[in-house]
Design a protein around this motif. Structure first.
Motif, PDB file in Angstrom:
ATOM      1  N   CYS A 298     -27.401 -34.550  -3.241  1.00 29.91           N
ATOM      2  CA  CYS A 298     -27.370 -33.138  -3.646  1.00 29.91           C
ATOM      3  C   CYS A 298     -28.876 -32.883  -4.119  1.00 29.91           C
ATOM      4  N   CYS A 299     -29.337 -31.632  -3.779  1.00 29.96           N
ATOM      5  CA  CYS A 299     -30.824 -31.410  -4.455  1.00 29.96           C
ATOM      6  C   CYS A 299     -30.632 -31.021  -6.046  1.00 29.96           C
ATOM      7  N   GLY A 300     -29.484 -31.131  -6.649  1.00 25.46           N
ATOM      8  CA  GLY A 300     -29.311 -30.741  -8.013  1.00 25.46           C
ATOM      9  C   GLY A 300     -29.373 -29.511  -8.463  1.00 25.46           C
ATOM     10  N   ALA A 301     -29.475 -28.472  -7.783  1.00 25.51           N
ATOM     11  CA  ALA A 301     -29.675 -27.041  -8.142  1.00 25.51           C
ATOM     12  C   ALA A 301     -28.312 -26.331  -8.343  1.00 25.51           C
ATOM     13  N   GLY A 302     -27.190 -26.738  -7.463  1.00 28.09           N
ATOM     14  CA  GLY A 302     -26.215 -25.913  -7.229  1.00 28.09           C
ATOM     15  C   GLY A 302     -25.316 -25.987  -8.509  1.00 28.09           C
ATOM     16  N   GLY A 303     -24.258 -25.067  -8.759  1.00 34.53           N
ATOM     17  CA  GLY A 303     -23.174 -25.029  -9.680  1.00 34.53           C
ATOM     18  C   GLY A 303     -23.707 -24.555 -11.125  1.00 34.53           C
ATOM     19  N   GLY A 304     -24.860 -23.790 -11.123  1.00 34.22           N
ATOM     20  CA  GLY A 304     -25.480 -23.495 -12.410  1.00 34.22           C
ATOM     21  C   GLY A 304     -26.408 -24.652 -12.969  1.00 34.22           C
ATOM     22  N   VAL A 305     -26.481 -25.596 -12.260  1.00 33.77           N
ATOM     23  CA  VAL A 305     -26.939 -26.924 -13.201  1.00 33.77           C
ATOM     24  C   VAL A 305     -28.567 -26.667 -13.234  1.00 33.77           C
ATOM     25  N   ARG A 306     -29.225 -26.046 -12.389  1.00 35.09           N
ATOM     26  CA  ARG A 306     -30.555 -26.087 -12.487  1.00 35.09           C
ATOM     27  C   ARG A 306     -30.901 -25.205 -13.603  1.00 35.09           C
TER      28      ARG A 306
END
Ligand code: SF4
Ligand code: SF4
Length: 369
Positions: A298-306
């Motif tokens: 995962c690039c880490g951006a999704g789900g509002g995490v960024r």
């Protein structure tokens, strides 16, 4: 809710999901494992009290579904997390302050990225001309404001291929952030307005370059509204279908590319071979990441995490970039493209990240760089 409780009850505690979860592998924090997230949601559904770290564990899940691809019980962890977030909102414990701020901005400006609406079409390579079509190219906030090369290349590519479509002068947002934050009632109202507008314009098909828009229109709209009367396709599918009968239209450049599978396209839509074939018509060498297809990191951006947990999100994308076996990565997702570009700058990692339509457009134009 019954389905969600059944999903939680199906967890055998085997821990096969632990290694696949990026938030756990980076933090080593048990609360941030898929298995523990299920237990946290169960506690919330039972009306028990929740601590701040437990709330954090539901909002720092990127919904990457890496856990779902290895879970022998086929538990939809991301749907369980969605339910947990919705219950936290009902209890008045969420959205978190930054999430609230983003939603307020979205409702005010029609985009989730703090863009100025009067500048939304600055990517458009020609003056806007109103047109009608049954097919809408819905660019999305990221391409419109932050990854403008993805917006302009997608637009020009469809034009070059002779595909009939229209764009909107004032597009608005798909509303995914509202749903992701757990505010389902508000999302329902927002979604309804979009559907009424699309219906009034006679839209039957939608082409989206953004995986967040794809997820929202294709899954969240029908889930929340009971129905979504428009066929939604990712730009990649449309471009691949249009070119597969005649790939010789593309000029194959003599350069190596690395293809980065995006979570949703690889794990849910099964779009893994089409982009590779498409890129093989555009470049002499297309490499894979060591973990690829359904196992993609995962690039880490999704789900509002960024927006909520920038450091954790940045760690995920830095790992991905460090593991890339080449200089130029090609992504089928504007959010991944944005995230990886920002991390490459922030962490001084020497990589170039291209959105896939830019590569195909260059090959179609015969551009050699
Ligand atoms: S969806 Fe991704 S981040 Fe969330 S629990 Fe599963 S593997 Fe971890
Ligand atoms: S892999 Fe599935 S069944 Fe096993 S612990 Fe994780 S969520 Fe539970």
């Amino acid at each position: 809710m019954e389905t969600i409780l059944k999903q939680i009850a199906a967890c055998a505690g085997c821990e096969a999901c632990l290694k696949s979860c990026p938030t756990y592998s980076i933090t080593g924090e048990r609360l941030f494992t898929p298995k523990q997230r299920l237990q946290t949601v169960e506690q919330i559904l039972e009306g028990q009290s929740v601590s701040d770290p437990m709330i954090e564990s539901l909002y720092n899940c990127t919904k990457c579904m890496a856990c779902e691809s290895v879970c022998p019980a086929e538990i939809k962890v991301s749907s369980v997390v969605n339910m947990g977030r919705q219950k936290l909102v009902e209890r008045g414990l969420a959205p978190l302050p930054r999430g609230k701020q983003i939603i307020e901005g979205l409702l005010k400006t029609g985009n989730a990225v703090g863009g100025r609406p009067e500048k939304r079409l600055s990517w458009l390579p020609e003056p806007f001309a109103p047109s009608t079509s049954e097919t809408l190219l819905f660019l999305g906030c990221l391409p419109s404001y932050l990854v403008k090369d993805a917006a302009s290349a997608s637009y020009l590519l469809l034009k070059r291929m002779g595909i009939d479509f229209m764009i909107l002068e004032e597009e608005g947002c798909c509303g995914t952030y509202i749903y992701e934050a757990g505010q389902v009632d508000l999302a329902r109202e927002y979604f309804k307005k979009n559907v009424e507008r699309f219906k009034s314009l006679g839209i039957q098909n939608m082409i989206v370059p953004c995986n967040g828009c794809l997820k929202c229109f294709k899954y969240f709209y029908p889930e929340v509204l009971g129905d979504f009367p428009i066929k939604v396709s990712h730009l990649l599918e449309v471009v691949y279908t249009a070119l597969k009968e005649n790939p010789s239209l593309l000029n194959q450049e003599d350069r190596p590319l690395v293809y980065q599978d995006a979570c949703r396209l690889a794990r849910v839509e099964g779009l893994t071979e089409e982009p590779r074939e498409l890129l093989s018509w555009c470049a002499t060498e297309v490499k894979d990441m060591q973990q690829n297809r359904e196992q993609t990191p995962c690039c880490g951006a999704g789900g509002g995490v960024r927006s909520l947990y920038g450091d954790l999100s940045g760690e995920m994308s830095a790992r991905l970039l460090d593991a890339a076996p080449g200089q130029t990565l090609v992504s089928p997702c504007p959010f991944c493209t944005f995230q990886l570009r920002r991390t490459a700058i922030d962490k001084k990692i020497d990589k170039e990240i291209k959105y896939i339509s830019s590569i195909v457009l260059d090959a179609l134009n015969g551009n050699r760089k």
